[in-house]
Enzyme design. Structure first.
Site, PDB file in Angstrom:
ATOM      1  N   GLU A 128       0.852  -0.911  -0.031  1.00  0.00           N
ATOM      2  CA  GLU A 128       0.042  -0.136   0.049  1.00  0.00           C
ATOM      3  C   GLU A 128       0.809   1.208   0.165  1.00  0.00           C
ATOM      4  O   GLU A 128       1.465   1.377   0.969  1.00  0.00           O
ATOM      5  CB  GLU A 128      -0.753   0.038   1.096  1.00  0.00           C
ATOM      6  N   HIS A 215     -10.023  -0.217   0.892  1.00  0.00           N
ATOM      7  CA  HIS A 215     -10.932   0.425   1.688  1.00  0.00           C
ATOM      8  C   HIS A 215     -11.930   1.552   1.079  1.00  0.00           C
ATOM      9  O   HIS A 215     -11.605   2.791   1.351  1.00  0.00           O
ATOM     10  CB  HIS A 215     -10.186   1.096   3.212  1.00  0.00           C
ATOM     11  N   ALA A 219     -10.300   7.570   1.756  1.00  0.00           N
ATOM     12  CA  ALA A 219      -9.022   8.169   0.953  1.00  0.00           C
ATOM     13  C   ALA A 219      -9.294   8.012  -0.633  1.00  0.00           C
ATOM     14  O   ALA A 219      -8.581   7.774  -1.334  1.00  0.00           O
ATOM     15  CB  ALA A 219      -7.708   7.275   1.097  1.00  0.00           C
ATOM     16  N   ARG A 226     -23.426  14.699  -9.871  1.00  0.00           N
ATOM     17  CA  ARG A 226     -22.742  14.904 -11.672  1.00  0.00           C
ATOM     18  C   ARG A 226     -21.520  14.417 -11.572  1.00  0.00           C
ATOM     19  O   ARG A 226     -20.898  14.478 -12.488  1.00  0.00           O
ATOM     20  CB  ARG A 226     -23.122  16.183 -11.839  1.00  0.00           C
ATOM     21  N   ASP A 273      -7.372  -3.196   8.333  1.00  0.00           N
ATOM     22  CA  ASP A 273      -6.327  -1.865   8.050  1.00  0.00           C
ATOM     23  C   ASP A 273      -5.510  -1.630   9.421  1.00  0.00           C
ATOM     24  O   ASP A 273      -5.439  -0.278   9.492  1.00  0.00           O
ATOM     25  CB  ASP A 273      -7.143  -0.731   7.439  1.00  0.00           C
TER      26      ASP A 273
END
Length: 393
Positions: A128, A215, A219, A226, A273
């Site tokens: 990650e 996740h 983030a 729209r 996480d």
């Protein structure tokens, strides 16, 4: 008693959460590392699990540490402690996650973690960062972020010595889509996360081979009427598995319900996480090169205050899913065990209670769904001593 006798265990009277539904008061037999049979009458010497529920061991695709230890430390002893901490909370299969750092340092960490995969402690490595957006970096050090140049991505994958399971990246960055295609060709999961991507670019990433949302909701841009952004693209495509953090901090329960209503349990993987404070108390902890303060169980960066992972364990996620979100036992098991097992290509050996699969089991009480015991590969890790044996009739 022979060695063979010691390698045989039978659990009687338990509620079993099986792929076809929940069975009350049934029997599960274990021989060696595997489930040897389901059903039948209890026998003298069986362990009496009346009043308890047995589910398959949990599978965590995304976890950075626990027990005061971090997978990003590059120290094998710390990685072992982190894995053991989550194992004691029911995670029988762990994919260790790194965090953003210098490329050479993350490669070194991958080398250490790959040895633990080869030893059977871990099921793989998840990178990650550092190939993520500055605008959505969260608890990753901005000055260490890099564009996902395929050569750099490949360097980390190669450092894992065949044990890279997943790479999270922002597909809108230069090289992002090419890296997704490369990862798909290598058999490594490309995950969209820590991204500022729009809807159209996210669709391109999925077409290029991205199959996971890191996740979801966290983030990344939110949903606008729209400008649906990455969330809608990731939720609506049946090829994508979405990670969710069910700790009561990262997501409001109604948002988690929305994801389940759209994707279904077979496309949701509940993750922790978790960082090093999981299984520990409040205090200061490292997360890669950053410092994190945990207060009232919530982890935030010392500088800036951004949420910095979680202190969650999957037994708590299981309990919340059933008692707060109202998921059925089968839905909760799908998201905590079966779905992530399938995603990892391990569905033939873990993820459900079936004859021939590894005896990875979690025992919870049948009222509050609190963890009572954990078995991994036929061996009790915690709690096995509390069960009495069935007496002869």
């Amino acid at each position: 008693m022979t060695t063979a006798d010691r390698d045989r265990t039978a659990l009687a009277g338990a509620r079993l959460v099986l792929p076809g539904g929940v069975v009350e008061g049934d029997r599960l037999a274990v021989e060696g590392e595997r489930i040897a049979g389901l059903g039948g009458d209890s026998e003298p010497g069986d362990l009496d699990l009346t009043g308890y529920t047995v589910v398959p061991g949990f599978v965590d695709l995304h976890v950075h540490g626990g027990g005061g230890a971090s997978y990003a430390s590059g120290i094998a002893e710390e990685a072992l402690l982190a894995a053991r901490t989550h194992l004691e909370h029911g995670t029988t299969t762990t994919v260790a996650s790194t965090v953003t750092g210098e490329i050479d340092e993350v490669a070194r960490q991958a080398h250490v973690l790959s040895e633990l995969v080869e030893d059977g402690v871990l099921a793989g490595i998840h990178f990650e960062g550092p190939f993520i957006s500055h605008n959505r970096c969260g608890a990753h050090r901005p000055d260490l972020l890099r564009d996902p140049d395929p050569a750099l991505v490949r360097k980390l994958v190669d450092a894992a010595r065949g044990h890279a399971r997943m790479v999270t990246l922002a597909p809108e960055l230069p090289g992002g889509l090419d890296s997704v295609r490369m990862l798909a060709d290598l058999g490594v999961i490309a995950a969209v996360g820590h991204t500022d991507s729009d809807y159209a670019t996210t669709l391109e990433a999925i077409e290029a081979g991205a199959t996971v949302a890191t996740h979801l909701f966290n983030a990344m841009p939110g949903i606008a009427h729209r400008a649906p952004g990455p969330i809608v693209a990731l939720l609506e495509d049946e090829r994508v598995t979405v990670e969710l953090i069910n700790d009561g901090v990262h997501l409001h329960p109604s948002v988690l319900d929305l994801a389940y209503g759209t994707a279904g349990a077979n496309r949701v993987a509940l993750i922790t996480d978790a960082m090093g404070a999981a299984g520990m108390g409040d205090g200061l902890y490292p997360l890669g090169p950053l410092q994190v303060e945990v207060k009232d169980g919530v982890a935030r960066l010392v500088e800036g205050g951004a949420i910095a992972g979680s202190t969650l364990t999957l037994d708590v996620a299981f309990k919340r899913s059933v008692t707060v979100n109202g998921l059925s036992l089968n839905q909760a098991v799908e998201s905590l065990s079966a779905t992530p097992a399938r995603l990892l290509g391990l569905g033939d050996s873990i993820g459900s209670l079936e004859t021939g699969k590894l005896a990875d089991l979690v025992v919870v009480d049948s009222e509050g769904y609190d963890l009572v015991a954990v078995m991994r590969r036929g061996r009790w890790i915690v709690g096995g001593e509390r069960f009495s044996t069935v007496k002869p009739a």
